[in-house]
Design a protein around this motif. Structure first.
Motif, short mmCIF file in Angstrom:
data_model
loop_
_atom_site.label_atom_id
_atom_site.label_comp_id
_atom_site.label_asym_id
_atom_site.label_seq_id
_atom_site.Cartn_x
_atom_site.Cartn_y
_atom_site.Cartn_z
N TYR A 52 -90.76 73.53 10.77
CA TYR A 52 -90.12 72.67 9.77
C TYR A 52 -89.76 71.34 10.41
CZ TYR A 52 -85.38 73.60 11.67
OH TYR A 52 -84.26 73.68 12.46
N ASP A 53 -89.27 70.41 9.61
CA ASP A 53 -88.82 69.12 10.12
C ASP A 53 -87.32 69.21 10.39
OD1 ASP A 53 -91.31 68.03 10.01
OD2 ASP A 53 -90.90 66.63 8.38
N ILE A 54 -86.98 69.31 11.64
CA ILE A 54 -85.60 69.49 12.07
C ILE A 54 -84.72 68.36 11.53
CG2 ILE A 54 -84.10 69.52 14.11
CD1 ILE A 54 -86.59 70.80 15.58
N ILE A 148 -88.83 62.12 2.95
CA ILE A 148 -88.08 62.19 4.20
C ILE A 148 -88.71 63.24 5.12
CG2 ILE A 148 -85.81 62.53 5.25
CD1 ILE A 148 -85.94 60.15 3.34
N HIS A 149 -89.04 62.82 6.33
CA HIS A 149 -89.60 63.70 7.35
C HIS A 149 -88.93 63.43 8.69
CE1 HIS A 149 -93.33 65.33 5.32
NE2 HIS A 149 -92.96 64.39 4.47
N SER A 150 -89.24 64.27 9.67
CA SER A 150 -88.78 64.00 11.03
C SER A 150 -89.89 64.38 12.00
CB SER A 150 -87.50 64.77 11.35
OG SER A 150 -87.72 66.17 11.43
N PHE A 151 -89.85 63.78 13.20
CA PHE A 151 -90.90 64.04 14.19
C PHE A 151 -90.28 64.36 15.54
CE2 PHE A 151 -90.07 59.50 14.40
CZ PHE A 151 -90.15 59.17 15.74
N THR A 152 -91.00 65.19 16.29
CA THR A 152 -90.52 65.60 17.60
C THR A 152 -90.62 64.44 18.61
OG1 THR A 152 -90.81 67.23 19.36
CG2 THR A 152 -92.79 66.52 18.24
N ARG A 158 -96.57 63.74 25.58
CA ARG A 158 -96.38 62.29 25.46
C ARG A 158 -95.08 61.98 24.74
NH1 ARG A 158 -101.77 59.37 23.42
NH2 ARG A 158 -100.51 57.59 24.10
N GLU A 159 -94.33 61.03 25.32
CA GLU A 159 -93.07 60.62 24.70
C GLU A 159 -93.34 59.70 23.52
OE1 GLU A 159 -88.80 58.56 25.93
OE2 GLU A 159 -90.46 58.62 27.37
N ARG A 160 -92.55 59.86 22.49
CA ARG A 160 -92.65 59.00 21.32
C ARG A 160 -91.41 58.10 21.28
NH1 ARG A 160 -94.33 63.80 17.11
NH2 ARG A 160 -96.52 63.28 16.93
N ARG A 223 -86.79 60.41 14.17
CA ARG A 223 -86.98 61.22 15.37
C ARG A 223 -85.97 62.37 15.40
NH1 ARG A 223 -86.61 57.78 20.44
NH2 ARG A 223 -84.59 58.80 20.71
N GLN A 224 -86.45 63.56 15.71
CA GLN A 224 -85.64 64.75 15.51
C GLN A 224 -84.40 64.84 16.39
OE1 GLN A 224 -88.59 67.86 15.83
NE2 GLN A 224 -89.35 67.49 13.76
#
Length: 265
Positions: A52-54, A148-152, A158-160, A223-224
């Motif tokens: 899921y999107d934290i 609305i979403h979130s990403f790791t 690789r760092e985002r 960002r999560q």
């Protein structure tokens, strides 16, 4: 992870539909219906971004409360079936995701695939469509739809670096003011333009409900690590709410514009 014998594939948060703003959260939940058990995965996998999107569920709830806008959230894990994919997308039901093999998704019979679409995917999209239509009717014009979403923070080693990303296809009506507002925020936010993903994804939620109908829209990826805890969730909801209110109040934000898609005709 919580299981319930009666499983609803979506949740509606009601609000003032006459305002013309709709919130959507495709990956808000890591829940599974009881019949699917844990898909053969250890419980720890359902705390990861693959399930899921934290942080998105509490952020969406807070945003709905602050803006007064209605929202629709999927209540099933993306590991069961991903509502933000077209029905023909090869990643609709993943058998391998970021290094994790999903035993309950392999092998996948055509009958089981169709069962998941019928029981979870289609009812969710029907709910999104119905909410958007009801808001359009109450408002008397095209609604503004915000996903609305979130990403790791890290993917495949690789760092985002982005704090937030804005995903879009060809319709930039909502995107340009959002960029300006977020980049003007104190603290120097790093705002990604179609990062960490490209917003042109044929058949996804924004394509299906907005691009195809000419409705203004934007997908916001946070960002999560910034919204994993309650303080960050409140901070981002309080940051975004006045921005979305101002965006929604723009006179040019409620028309029909058939901008097309970079994915083709």
């Amino acid at each position: 992870m919580t299981r319930r014998s009666l499983f609803a594939p979506f949740e509606i948060i009601d609000g003032d539909r006459a305002r013309g703003l709709v919130l959507v959260a495709d990956h808000a939940s890591n829940l599974l219906p009881e019949e699917y058990g844990d898909l053969g995965l250890p419980a720890a996998e359902f705390t990861r971004h693959i399930a899921y999107d934290i942080g998105v569920e509490p952020v969406t709830r807070k945003l709905a409360a602050l803006t007064g806008a209605p929202a629709v959230m999927a209540r099933f894990s993306r590991l069961l079936v991903d509502p933000n994919r077209g029905p023909d997308d090869p990643t609709l039901i993943r058998q391998l995701y970021d290094g994790t093999v999903v035993p309950g998704n392999y092998p996948m019979s055509p009958e089981e695939r169709q069962k998941r679409l019928d029981a979870f995917y289609t009812p969710y999209h029907d709910a999104v469509s119905a909410l958007i239509a009801s808001v359009a009717t109450a408002h008397g014009a095209a609604p503004l739809v915000i996903s609305i979403h979130s990403f790791t923070p890290f993917m495949q080693g690789r760092e985002r670096p982005w704090h937030v990303g804005l995903l879009w296809d060809r319709d930039d009506r909502a995107i340009r003011p959002l960029f300006a507002a977020l980049e003007a925020e104190p603290g120097g936010l790093v705002v990604g333009d179609n990062e960490p993903y490209d917003g042109a994804l044929r058949g996804d939620t924004m394509y299906r409900h907005c691009t195809a109908n000419g409705f203004p829209h934007a997908l916001i990826e946070i960002r999560q690590d910034l919204i994993a805890a309650e303080a960050g969730q409140a901070e981002w909801a309080e940051r975004l709410a006045p921005i979305l209110d101002a965006l929604n109040a723009r006179p040019d934000m409620h028309g029909i514009k058939m901008a097309g898609s970079r994915t083709g005709p």
